[in-house]
Design a protein around this motif. Structure first.
Motif, PDB file in Angstrom:
ATOM      1  N   ALA A  49     -10.429   8.930  -1.645  1.00 50.63           N
ATOM      2  CA  ALA A  49      -9.601   8.383  -2.725  1.00 50.63           C
ATOM      3  C   ALA A  49      -8.941   7.059  -2.354  1.00 50.63           C
ATOM      4  CB  ALA A  49      -8.522   9.391  -3.106  1.00 50.63           C
ATOM      5  N   CYS A  50      -8.901   6.751  -1.072  1.00 50.81           N
ATOM      6  CA  CYS A  50      -8.177   5.563  -0.615  1.00 50.81           C
ATOM      7  C   CYS A  50      -9.121   4.406  -0.290  1.00 50.81           C
ATOM      8  CB  CYS A  50      -7.358   5.899   0.629  1.00 50.81           C
ATOM      9  SG  CYS A  50      -6.041   7.081   0.298  1.00 50.81           S
ATOM     10  N   ARG A  51      -8.639   3.216  -0.547  1.00 52.59           N
ATOM     11  CA  ARG A  51      -9.435   2.028  -0.218  1.00 52.59           C
ATOM     12  C   ARG A  51      -9.503   1.829   1.296  1.00 52.59           C
ATOM     13  NH1 ARG A  51      -9.097  -4.268  -1.955  1.00 52.59           N
ATOM     14  NH2 ARG A  51     -10.752  -4.845  -0.540  1.00 52.59           N
ATOM     15  N   TYR A  52      -8.398   2.121   1.982  1.00 53.27           N
ATOM     16  CA  TYR A  52      -8.329   1.920   3.431  1.00 53.27           C
ATOM     17  C   TYR A  52      -7.972   3.227   4.119  1.00 53.27           C
ATOM     18  CZ  TYR A  52      -7.428  -2.949   1.965  1.00 53.27           C
ATOM     19  OH  TYR A  52      -7.489  -4.179   1.388  1.00 53.27           O
ATOM     20  N   ARG A  67      -7.645  22.332   4.918  1.00 56.19           N
ATOM     21  CA  ARG A  67      -7.235  21.045   5.482  1.00 56.19           C
ATOM     22  C   ARG A  67      -8.383  20.032   5.498  1.00 56.19           C
ATOM     23  NH1 ARG A  67      -3.094  18.829   8.183  1.00 56.19           N
ATOM     24  NH2 ARG A  67      -3.556  17.309   9.794  1.00 56.19           N
ATOM     25  N   LEU A  68      -9.567  20.440   5.884  1.00 54.76           N
ATOM     26  CA  LEU A  68     -10.704  19.519   5.914  1.00 54.76           C
ATOM     27  C   LEU A  68     -10.991  18.961   4.522  1.00 54.76           C
ATOM     28  CD1 LEU A  68     -13.025  18.112   7.362  1.00 54.76           C
ATOM     29  CD2 LEU A  68     -14.371  20.196   7.069  1.00 54.76           C
ATOM     30  N   ASP A  69     -10.910  19.799   3.513  1.00 56.26           N
ATOM     31  CA  ASP A  69     -11.126  19.327   2.144  1.00 56.26           C
ATOM     32  C   ASP A  69     -10.047  18.326   1.734  1.00 56.26           C
ATOM     33  OD1 ASP A  69     -13.404  20.881   1.846  1.00 56.26           O
ATOM     34  OD2 ASP A  69     -12.268  22.602   1.090  1.00 56.26           O
ATOM     35  N   ARG A  70      -8.796  18.585   2.168  1.00 58.11           N
ATOM     36  CA  ARG A  70      -7.710  17.644   1.854  1.00 58.11           C
ATOM     37  C   ARG A  70      -7.939  16.302   2.542  1.00 58.11           C
ATOM     38  NH1 ARG A  70      -2.475  20.541   3.598  1.00 58.11           N
ATOM     39  NH2 ARG A  70      -3.865  21.750   4.891  1.00 58.11           N
ATOM     40  N   LEU A  96       0.844  -1.189   0.000  1.00 58.36           N
ATOM     41  CA  LEU A  96       0.000   0.000   0.000  1.00 58.36           C
ATOM     42  C   LEU A  96       0.881   1.241   0.000  1.00 58.36           C
ATOM     43  CD1 LEU A  96      -2.561  -1.195   2.688  1.00 58.36           C
ATOM     44  CD2 LEU A  96      -2.792  -1.316   0.204  1.00 58.36           C
ATOM     45  N   ARG A  97       0.321   2.367  -0.391  1.00 57.10           N
ATOM     46  CA  ARG A  97       1.052   3.628  -0.394  1.00 57.10           C
ATOM     47  C   ARG A  97       0.416   4.573   0.617  1.00 57.10           C
ATOM     48  NH1 ARG A  97       0.567   8.661  -2.789  1.00 57.10           N
ATOM     49  NH2 ARG A  97       2.545   9.744  -2.908  1.00 57.10           N
ATOM     50  N   PRO A  98       1.114   4.812   1.718  1.00 53.91           N
ATOM     51  CA  PRO A  98       0.565   5.726   2.731  1.00 53.91           C
ATOM     52  C   PRO A  98       0.373   7.128   2.165  1.00 53.91           C
ATOM     53  CG  PRO A  98       2.442   4.509   3.587  1.00 53.91           C
ATOM     54  CD  PRO A  98       2.395   4.249   2.117  1.00 53.91           C
ATOM     55  N   ARG A  99      -0.677   7.759   2.616  1.00 48.41           N
ATOM     56  CA  ARG A  99      -0.995   9.115   2.186  1.00 48.41           C
ATOM     57  C   ARG A  99      -1.191   9.982   3.426  1.00 48.41           C
ATOM     58  NH1 ARG A  99      -3.401   9.615  -2.805  1.00 48.41           N
ATOM     59  NH2 ARG A  99      -2.621  11.739  -2.560  1.00 48.41           N
ATOM     60  N   TRP A 104     -21.306   6.088   1.949  1.00 51.23           N
ATOM     61  CA  TRP A 104     -21.645   6.414   0.559  1.00 51.23           C
ATOM     62  C   TRP A 104     -20.669   5.821  -0.432  1.00 51.23           C
ATOM     63  CZ3 TRP A 104     -17.964   9.251  -1.920  1.00 51.23           C
ATOM     64  CH2 TRP A 104     -17.152  10.082  -1.169  1.00 51.23           C
ATOM     65  N   ARG A 105     -19.584   5.280   0.040  1.00 52.34           N
ATOM     66  CA  ARG A 105     -18.613   4.605  -0.821  1.00 52.34           C
ATOM     67  C   ARG A 105     -18.204   3.309  -0.136  1.00 52.34           C
ATOM     68  NH1 ARG A 105     -12.908   4.769  -1.234  1.00 52.34           N
ATOM     69  NH2 ARG A 105     -12.312   3.921  -3.241  1.00 52.34           N
ATOM     70  N   PRO A 106     -19.021   2.259  -0.253  1.00 48.14           N
ATOM     71  CA  PRO A 106     -18.798   1.017   0.487  1.00 48.14           C
ATOM     72  C   PRO A 106     -17.441   0.348   0.247  1.00 48.14           C
ATOM     73  CG  PRO A 106     -20.984   1.035  -0.473  1.00 48.14           C
ATOM     74  CD  PRO A 106     -20.258   2.227  -1.028  1.00 48.14           C
ATOM     75  N   ALA A 107     -16.757   0.688  -0.831  1.00 53.70           N
ATOM     76  CA  ALA A 107     -15.438   0.102  -1.076  1.00 53.70           C
ATOM     77  C   ALA A 107     -14.401   0.613  -0.070  1.00 53.70           C
ATOM     78  CB  ALA A 107     -14.973   0.400  -2.499  1.00 53.70           C
ATOM     79  N   HIS A 108     -14.696   1.724   0.585  1.00 57.86           N
ATOM     80  CA  HIS A 108     -13.754   2.258   1.569  1.00 57.86           C
ATOM     81  C   HIS A 108     -13.876   1.478   2.875  1.00 57.86           C
ATOM     82  CE1 HIS A 108     -11.149   5.103   3.577  1.00 57.86           C
ATOM     83  NE2 HIS A 108     -11.990   5.047   4.598  1.00 57.86           N
ATOM     84  N   GLN A 109     -12.738   1.000   3.367  1.00 59.49           N
ATOM     85  CA  GLN A 109     -12.706   0.302   4.656  1.00 59.49           C
ATOM     86  C   GLN A 109     -11.879   1.124   5.623  1.00 59.49           C
ATOM     87  OE1 GLN A 109     -11.163  -3.496   2.944  1.00 59.49           O
ATOM     88  NE2 GLN A 109     -12.730  -4.351   4.277  1.00 59.49           N
TER      89      GLN A 109
END
Length: 171
Positions: free
Chosen positions: A34-37, A24-27, A10-13, A69-74
């Motif tokens: 954008a991330c899966r996890y 900052r809140l928008d970021r 994985l690539r930490p963000r 709203w984005r179930p792919a996000h864990q």
């Protein structure tokens, strides 16, 4: 955390890698969506100038909403002490935290439990070796930039970890 995530492929963000003219809140929202996890260590709620910083619990709330709203996000909760979440964030009752005991080895074990279904499955020894190498490199990075919490320092940490994980994976 950086070492462990890179070892899993994985690539930490982090928000600090996104240009600062953006609020900052928008970021934070942009990264979470954008991330899966996303990983949220509630043991990092600490006093700053005599007042607790609640950024991490707030970010958990954003991750929970994103996953609705984005179930792919864990999202995963990390905590240093067992059962503390039931006392500090009772709205998450029924959600198990990955308890790490506030140490690097425990954190790496917690990551292996959280990411047990990930495609890449490094051993605990591989994770710990990556952590040791990154810790050594972090000393030089901190010396160069004066901090590990700047955009370039974070990027350098990730580059070192990804490079090591890539070389180790090729063996």
């Amino acid at each position: 955390m950086i070492a462990g995530l890179c070892a899993f492929g994985l690539r930490p963000r982090a928000t600090l890698e996104i240009p600062s003219p953006t609020r900052r809140l928008d970021r934070i929202l942009e990264l979470i969506s954008a991330c899966r996890y996303s990983f949220h260590d509630l043991s990092r709620v600490q006093l700053s100038g005599g007042a607790p910083r609640f950024n991490m619990p707030f970010e958990v709330g954003l991750a929970v909403a994103t996953a609705r709203w984005r179930p792919a996000h864990q999202w995963f909760l990390l905590e240093a002490h067992p059962y503390r979440i039931q006392r500090t964030l009772s709205d998450l009752s029924g959600t198990d935290a990955y308890v790490h005991g506030d140490g690097p080895r425990g954190l790496l074990i917690a990551l292996t439990d959280a990411l047990v279904r990930a495609a890449k499955q490094p051993t605990l020894d591989e994770l710990y070796r990556m952590f040791q190498i990154l810790s050594t490199e972090a000393t030089g990075i901190r010396r160069n930039y004066g901090t590990l919490f700047g955009a370039r320092a974070f990027r350098d940490l990730v580059v070192v970890a990804v490079d090591f994980a890539t070389r180790e994976g090729a063996r």
